[in-house]
Design a protein around this motif. Structure first.
Motif: not given
Ligand SMILES: Cc1cc2nc3c(=O)[nH]c(=O)nc-3n(C[C@H](O)[C@H](O)[C@H](O)COP(=O)(O)OP(=O)(O)OC[C@H]3O[C@@H](n4cnc5c(N)ncnc54)[C@H](O)[C@@H]3O)c2cc1C
Length: 457
Positions: A18-19, A21, A43, A45, A84, A314, A338, A370
């Motif tokens: 639930g990040g 994406l 789902v 954690p 979870g 993502g 994402a 930025v």
């Molecule tokens: C400090 C920091 C600063 C950043 N600054 C920028 C910025 O300024 N601009 C920008 O474009 N990007 C930035 N990013 C990158 C950006 O945050 C990520 O690229 C983006 O969040 C990716 O989205 P996502 O949904 O793929 O992954 P995430 O947002 O990381 O979501 C993944 C989700 O999956 C969940 N998960 C993990 N394992 C499991 C499992 N086994 N079962 C169920 N769920 C699970 C996690 O808890 C999380 O909620 C930054 C990243 C960091 C760490």
């Protein structure tokens, strides 16, 4: 192991993560699904989305931690939210195994799966790193870093031994990408603001060190901007080491590849990410970097073609970058991609469920980058437009203040900034957050008060 079957007549769309994406995909699905057309199950954690671009500002004390996360249950009304971890994915039989700490694991079946599990820190096998290091991917880490630096200042202000105090006030950051620079710069800004509270400390007592393996920082901006960032940090007193590796940090004794050795109090690791390792044990197709292979329409594909009922994007997927900008032909892992991939994924998934055969290709040309580097300090690049200082900082706040999902969270974040501007940054350090029972346990184990003998017994 219990199996939770989707007994309702409608199919289940399971979103793993639930990040960014996962959250935005669920939002779009909930908006466009017909009544009773499908169950959306998310789902994660954590019961919230972590808005990672705000983690450095949380560490720097400019945003309240709870305002930088978006609670899933209250913001995804109509979805089934399971707190979870998905431990195993069997796409052939279309079920996942979900673990909840302290409870028995269970299986959950699905019809469509969206892989949105993001990335994890790419920690290298450096002696001492696993024991001493900390990352900045989670809100808890941002809170801990802020409290840690502020508490260290308070402790160091009473230290008489120079070496002990130097160690307590030396903070090492490994990795000069966006996240690394923002984390260091925000914490350094916080520490300098806080040091003014102590008569026994001066700014010269604090040492921030940046260790970067490449010859430059921030690959997301041009060479000139990257050079400016290094000069700016050095002007602020930060020791910037380029083309340098961390070789050892056992017991927080730092050894760098340039031969320098010193003791430090904190090692913050921000040297890149890798796709979530939970995918390795799944039966989904992965590339050599552990990312799920997808088409530009975000359907998972293997050598034989499209994998039915599986979608990904993502940070955990190798998404083709049709704009031609991405290294190796793939989108870089960032929130900018994402958040834009999510609506395309939701639209295509619904189209597939409804038997349509025409899908939208994901295409996005980078808007630029930025970064905030402490109050009124920042850097930005949009195409050939390069901004530095307060304007870039304001742009960073405006962009991310609006980009954090939901107006309610935006309002809270802007509220934080207004209050801090009027009242000043909150320099409160919380103690014992990770051991909240300490005071109670000490009280419960303390000696009983001596019984007074009765005078006329
Ligand atoms: C400090 C920091 C600063 C950043 N600054 C920028 C910025 O300024 N601009 C920008 O474009 N990007 C930035 N990013 C990158 C950006 O945050 C990520 O690229 C983006 O969040 C990716 O989205 P996502 O949904 O793929 O992954 P995430 O947002 O990381 O979501 C993944 C989700 O999956 C969940 N998960 C993990 N394992 C499991 C499992 N086994 N079962 C169920 N769920 C699970 C996690 O808890 C999380 O909620 C930054 C990243 C960091 C760490």
């Amino acid at each position: 192991m219990a199996l939770i079957r989707n007994n309702a007549l409608r199919p289940r769309i399971l979103i793993v993560g639930g990040g960014y994406l996962g959250f935005v995909t669920a939002q779009n699905l909930l908006k466009d699904l017909g009544r009773g057309e499908a169950t959306v199950t998310v789902v994660d954690p954590n019961p919230y989305l972590t808005y990672a671009p705000f983690l450095p500002e949380v560490a720097g004390g400019n945003i309240e931690p709870r305002h930088a996360v978006v609670p899933l249950r209250s913001h995804l009304r109509g979805a089934e939210v399971i707190t979870g971890s998905v431990a195993n994915i069997n796409h052939d039989k279309k079920f996942v195994v979900i673990e909840q700490e302290g409870y028995e694991a269970f299986e959950l079946d699905y019809d469509q799966i969206v892989l949105a599990s993001g990335a994890v820190p790419r920690a290298l096998p450096i002696p001492g790193l696993a024991e001493e290091g900390i990352g900045l991917k989670r809100i808890e880490e941002a809170i801990a870093l802020r409290d840690h630096v502020l508490n260290r200042l308070a402790e160091a202000s009473l230290m008489e031994d120079d070496a002990e105090r130097r160690k307590a006030l030396t903070f090492v950051f490994v990795g000069g990408g966006f996240a690394g620079i923002e984390s260091l710069a925000e914490l350094e800004d916080l520490a300098r603001a806080a040091v003014a509270q102590y008569d026994t400390l001066t700014e010269a007592d604090i040492r921030f060190v940046l260790v970067e393996a490449l010859g430059r920082v921030m690959p997301e901006v041009g060479e000139a901007q990257a050079r400016w960032v290094v000069d700016h940090l050095r002007e602020r007193g930060v020791d910037v080491y380029l083309e340098t590796f961390l070789e050892d940090c056992t017991d927080k004794h730092i050894k760098l590849s340039n031969g320098e050795e010193f003791d430090a109090d904190l090692v913050v690791w921000n040297a890149g990410v890798k796709a979530n390792p939970i995918l390795i044990d799944s039966d989904l197709p992965l590339d050599e970097r552990g990312r799920i292979t997808v088409r530009a329409d975000l359907r998972v594909e293997n050598e034989e073609g499209v994998v039915d009922g599986a979608w990904a994007a993502g940070d955990n997927a190798a998404v083709p970058d049709l704009s031609g900008e991405g290294p190796g032909g793939f989108c870089v892992p960032n929130a900018q991609h994402a958040m834009r991939q999510a609506p395309v994924l939701a639209k295509n998934l619904l189209a597939a469920m409804r038997g349509e055969t025409v899908f939208t290709q994901y295409f996005h040309k980078s808007l630029g980058a930025v970064a905030g580097m402490g109050l009124f300090k920042g850097v930005a690049q949009m195409g050939s437009v390069e901004l530095r200082g307060p304007i870039a900082w304001a742009l960073h706040r405006l962009y991310h203040g609006y980009a954090i999902p939901t107006c309610e969270r935006s309002a809270r974040v802007f509220g934080n900034w207004v209050i801090n501007t009027v009242m000043g940054r909150d320099l409160t350090a919380l103690k014992d957050v990770d051991v909240p029972r300490r005071a109670f346990v000490e009280a419960a184990n303390s000696k009983p008060a001596p019984q007074k003998e009765k005078a006329n017994a």
